[in-house]
Design a protein around this motif. Sequence first.
Motif, PDB file in Angstrom:
ATOM      1  N   VAL A 290      12.956   4.993  32.400  1.00  0.00           N
ATOM      2  CA  VAL A 290      11.927   3.876  31.947  1.00  0.00           C
ATOM      3  C   VAL A 290      10.753   4.627  31.540  1.00  0.00           C
ATOM      4  N   ASN A 291      10.141   5.388  32.644  1.00  0.00           N
ATOM      5  CA  ASN A 291       8.927   5.869  32.417  1.00  0.00           C
ATOM      6  C   ASN A 291       9.095   7.051  31.255  1.00  0.00           C
ATOM      7  N   GLU A 292      10.233   7.753  31.183  1.00  0.00           N
ATOM      8  CA  GLU A 292      10.068   8.537  30.080  1.00  0.00           C
ATOM      9  C   GLU A 292      10.183   7.825  28.720  1.00  0.00           C
ATOM     10  N   LEU A 293      10.651   6.790  28.429  1.00  0.00           N
ATOM     11  CA  LEU A 293      10.681   5.906  27.524  1.00  0.00           C
ATOM     12  C   LEU A 293       9.290   5.577  27.082  1.00  0.00           C
ATOM     13  N   VAL A 294       8.589   4.965  28.217  1.00  0.00           N
ATOM     14  CA  VAL A 294       7.179   4.265  28.118  1.00  0.00           C
ATOM     15  C   VAL A 294       6.123   5.348  27.869  1.00  0.00           C
ATOM     16  N   LEU A 295       6.205   6.558  28.292  1.00  0.00           N
ATOM     17  CA  LEU A 295       5.261   7.538  28.190  1.00  0.00           C
ATOM     18  C   LEU A 295       5.418   8.172  26.677  1.00  0.00           C
ATOM     19  N   TYR A 296       6.701   8.103  26.262  1.00  0.00           N
ATOM     20  CA  TYR A 296       6.842   8.610  24.830  1.00  0.00           C
ATOM     21  C   TYR A 296       6.191   7.630  24.000  1.00  0.00           C
ATOM     22  N   LEU A 297       6.371   6.437  24.118  1.00  0.00           N
ATOM     23  CA  LEU A 297       5.724   5.269  23.089  1.00  0.00           C
ATOM     24  C   LEU A 297       4.560   5.303  23.323  1.00  0.00           C
TER      25      LEU A 297
ATOM     26  N   GLU B 251      17.260  14.371  24.628  1.00  0.00           N
ATOM     27  CA  GLU B 251      18.182  15.195  25.639  1.00  0.00           C
ATOM     28  C   GLU B 251      17.959  14.792  27.017  1.00  0.00           C
ATOM     29  N   LYS B 252      16.688  14.475  27.494  1.00  0.00           N
ATOM     30  CA  LYS B 252      16.244  13.960  28.669  1.00  0.00           C
ATOM     31  C   LYS B 252      17.006  12.815  29.067  1.00  0.00           C
ATOM     32  N   VAL B 253      16.785  11.988  28.056  1.00  0.00           N
ATOM     33  CA  VAL B 253      17.320  10.453  28.113  1.00  0.00           C
ATOM     34  C   VAL B 253      19.011  10.498  28.333  1.00  0.00           C
ATOM     35  N   ALA B 254      19.550  11.276  27.593  1.00  0.00           N
ATOM     36  CA  ALA B 254      21.082  11.307  27.534  1.00  0.00           C
ATOM     37  C   ALA B 254      21.444  12.090  29.144  1.00  0.00           C
ATOM     38  N   ALA B 255      20.485  13.061  29.559  1.00  0.00           N
ATOM     39  CA  ALA B 255      20.991  13.506  30.858  1.00  0.00           C
ATOM     40  C   ALA B 255      20.776  12.426  32.108  1.00  0.00           C
ATOM     41  N   LEU B 256      19.636  11.753  31.827  1.00  0.00           N
ATOM     42  CA  LEU B 256      19.727  10.613  32.936  1.00  0.00           C
ATOM     43  C   LEU B 256      20.484   9.689  32.751  1.00  0.00           C
ATOM     44  N   ILE B 257      21.024   9.187  31.749  1.00  0.00           N
ATOM     45  CA  ILE B 257      22.074   8.146  31.500  1.00  0.00           C
ATOM     46  C   ILE B 257      23.223   8.437  32.269  1.00  0.00           C
ATOM     47  N   THR B 258      23.777   9.898  32.059  1.00  0.00           N
ATOM     48  CA  THR B 258      24.752  10.462  32.452  1.00  0.00           C
ATOM     49  C   THR B 258      24.527  10.482  34.049  1.00  0.00           C
ATOM     50  N   ALA B 259      23.564  11.014  34.582  1.00  0.00           N
ATOM     51  CA  ALA B 259      23.426  10.905  35.887  1.00  0.00           C
ATOM     52  C   ALA B 259      23.343   9.547  36.637  1.00  0.00           C
TER      53      ALA B 259
ATOM     54  N   GLY C 213       1.062  20.081  14.041  1.00  0.00           N
ATOM     55  CA  GLY C 213       1.408  18.726  14.959  1.00  0.00           C
ATOM     56  C   GLY C 213       2.754  18.014  14.508  1.00  0.00           C
ATOM     57  N   SER C 214       2.982  18.302  13.145  1.00  0.00           N
ATOM     58  CA  SER C 214       4.309  17.657  12.827  1.00  0.00           C
ATOM     59  C   SER C 214       5.632  18.214  13.503  1.00  0.00           C
ATOM     60  N   ASP C 215       5.420  19.683  13.314  1.00  0.00           N
ATOM     61  CA  ASP C 215       6.442  20.302  14.275  1.00  0.00           C
ATOM     62  C   ASP C 215       6.624  20.146  15.580  1.00  0.00           C
ATOM     63  N   ALA C 216       5.386  19.788  16.386  1.00  0.00           N
ATOM     64  CA  ALA C 216       5.205  19.644  17.759  1.00  0.00           C
ATOM     65  C   ALA C 216       6.154  18.453  17.849  1.00  0.00           C
ATOM     66  N   ARG C 217       5.652  17.436  17.256  1.00  0.00           N
ATOM     67  CA  ARG C 217       6.015  16.022  17.447  1.00  0.00           C
ATOM     68  C   ARG C 217       7.918  15.813  17.227  1.00  0.00           C
ATOM     69  N   LYS C 218       8.197  16.607  16.391  1.00  0.00           N
ATOM     70  CA  LYS C 218       9.702  16.463  16.060  1.00  0.00           C
ATOM     71  C   LYS C 218      10.211  17.329  17.568  1.00  0.00           C
ATOM     72  N   LYS C 219       9.610  18.296  17.983  1.00  0.00           N
ATOM     73  CA  LYS C 219      10.354  18.971  19.131  1.00  0.00           C
ATOM     74  C   LYS C 219      10.187  17.938  20.435  1.00  0.00           C
ATOM     75  N   THR C 220       9.273  17.432  20.540  1.00  0.00           N
ATOM     76  CA  THR C 220       8.890  16.178  21.632  1.00  0.00           C
ATOM     77  C   THR C 220      10.304  15.342  21.585  1.00  0.00           C
ATOM     78  N   HIS C 221      10.122  14.946  20.352  1.00  0.00           N
ATOM     79  CA  HIS C 221      11.342  13.578  20.080  1.00  0.00           C
ATOM     80  C   HIS C 221      12.806  14.396  20.757  1.00  0.00           C
ATOM     81  N   GLN C 222      13.097  15.518  20.225  1.00  0.00           N
ATOM     82  CA  GLN C 222      14.227  16.124  20.495  1.00  0.00           C
ATOM     83  C   GLN C 222      14.405  16.331  22.294  1.00  0.00           C
ATOM     84  N   GLN C 223      13.348  16.726  22.850  1.00  0.00           N
ATOM     85  CA  GLN C 223      13.477  16.771  23.945  1.00  0.00           C
ATOM     86  C   GLN C 223      13.663  15.611  24.698  1.00  0.00           C
TER      87      GLN C 223
END
Length: 789
Positions: free
Chosen positions: A590-597, A550-558, A537-547
């Motif tokens: 905002v949804n991506e941030l809320v879902l992650y938290l 990347e998605k937040v960065a792409a949305l900010i640019t868009a 679960g620790s590895d999966a958690r780290k991967k989720t945060h990285q994803q």
Amino acid sequence: MSSADWEEVKRLAADFQRAQLSSTLQKLSERNCVEIINKLVELNLIDIYHTNDGKEYVTPAHLAKEIQDEVYVHGGRIEVAELVDILSVDYTVIERMASSLAASDGQLRFTMGQLISFQYMDTIAEEINERLQQTGTTNIPDLVKHYDLPPEVMQDIVVRRLGTIIQGQQDTHDLSLFFTEAFVARHRAHVRGVLSAITRPTQVSTIIAQHGFQQRLFFSVAEKLIESRRVHGILTGNRQIHRAMFIPSIYSRTQNEWVDNFWRQNGYLEFESLRRLDISDPESYIHRRFKDENMTIVGDVCIGQSFIDQIEASLDDALVSGGWVDIYPLLPTSFSPEAGNQLLEIAMKNRQDKKSTANARVFYHTIVVSNTLLTKLTSDIKQLMPARAKEAIDQGAFRQQIGSGKMKQTEDDGGRSKKDDRRKKAAGGKSGGGTQGRETKTKATKNKYKGRKGATHDSDSEDDSQSHQTTNESAGKFPKVEFLTIEALQEEVSNMKELNDCPEELIEEIAADLYQPLTREFQEVVQSAFLATVSVGSDARKKTHQQLQEKVAALITAIRLAEKSIKVFDEEKQLQLKKHLLKTQCSELVNELVLYLADDSLIDFAKEKELSPEMRLKIIKKLSEDTSEQLFAVHKTLSGSTIEDFSTAADEAIAATGIMFKKKDNKKDRQVLSNHRCQLLEQLESSMDAPLTLHLACLVLFQSVTGSMLHASGKFVPHILSHIKNQLPPEKFVILQEYQDLVIKSLTSKDDDTIQSEVKVQLESMAPKVKEIAITFKKSTSISQDAEE
């Protein structure tokens, strides 16, 4: 008579006449006479009384004679007040003389200011006797009212003359009641007839009211009749009219016969049934009636030994075979479950085989289940635990419980602000944090859920730290995770073939009894399975945060590139496009941030549903204070119309979330624009819907003309065409304009099938031309983005 004697008579007559005619030589005045009399009274030489007018004197003897005369004249009874008026003597003198006469004369009696002669007493005694002979009974209170004499005097007058003047007798229990022998005989016969006719317990007050009996006389006559056994029955209530009751012997005999027959046929007696038979104390009655019987009192029921023997036999069969038995059907229908439970306890205590009794459990008052059956049932249900544990871990139920417990513990213990930790982590790069900060390698920081099992971090050094922390806390107190709900557990219990015919209440109680032990054992199973998945679960958690990063960065640019393209329109259209951008790209961020938290905080929500603003707000309220404030602020900007306010609030929210990404990069922007164009072209080529085809073609042409990407809904198509009209060849614009008219016509004429069919054919024929214009426009006519810059 001789002559000499006659002469002597004449001489004396002459002397008498002379004496009469002669005047007195000496006389006493009236005053002198009064003084002389007063002096004689003072010297006690004479005893006299003054009259009230003061003109006469009377001696005591004369006054006594006059009083006696007045008593006689008034028929033997006179009041002192009347004598005062008649004799004109002072009241005290008359009263004293009357008392003296009553004391000295045995024929007079002075009472209540009245002198009464014995002759008068005899007279009223004769009247009382006449009245008594007529009515058959009388009493002192009535005589007192009639003759206006004190009760004591009236009682004495009547009692003294009983058997002489008054022909009657006195009630021995009520001394104020008198009656004749004939009346007593009639009354006795009446009472005897009434009591002999009664066949059930009857209130004495009812008997007296219906037949007009004298209360005291009734009790006397009835008791004598019962003592002489002329009437068979008993009187209860100690002569208290409202409590007294006559119980005939025939009723008692019938009552006893009913009780005996019921006991002999059924083997038990209900206290309530005995009370309906007017047996006020059923328990004492049963002990008296069946003193030689072996009986057991259970609640309001008395049972015989046969019931206990039958219950013990049923217990033997059930416990030896390892099954269950319900003794309630063996009992009479009037027995309550509580009474059945008491009988069951008595039967289990009486069993000789104590060991087999110990291997049994009692459920629902009267159902006995062997421990063999319970052990088998528990073993079958435990086989579901591994699968349920895996399911709980996969669905996050166990992890959510752990997170909730640790969050509460952290809030109670206190600690440094997690908001500061997140901001420090987000600002840890050399160039600062936020949306413009450069991503750099940072040291491990504390996770926002300090001490929670299974939590991981983004840095490389966090894995070892988290693994060590999990190992140290694995022996700690894990939260409770439900194995099966009560309803599900009941279903599992009911599926056991040995319990197919059992009552539903037994299934409910067995499920309730097994719920806690199975849940506790399930905790150990799921804990072991969870600890085994911590490292994975620790590895999966780290991967989720990285994803997410990347998605937040792409949305900010868009969002930034889309905001730039909006500026080419007028103010009214800019406002509408900004609102559309806030509802789409910005809301997605905002949804991506809320879902992650929410996932990080282990908040339960419907993940399969699209996140609406209401759901998003509910999740934000459940987050910890160090993140909910920033997320609420950015959530609030989504309902506005300003991209700048959103960007500011988004920077705060992203920093609080602990996400880092690189600053603005032109090369990255061109890549985003290229990717966006490619996506639009792919959708355009595969589109079969005319409105969607027109919409995608306009977006592609807008990006080709302006070099900027645009987020706009279908309602902005006319405005986009107007903006790019001057950049398109006239013949191509005419095609687009005609295609737009056909789309509008198809949408407005849905009710007319003929027009709809014609328009559909035209749209299908023109769709390839529209797609070709959008796809080939940039290659042939547009200015490249690099040259524009």
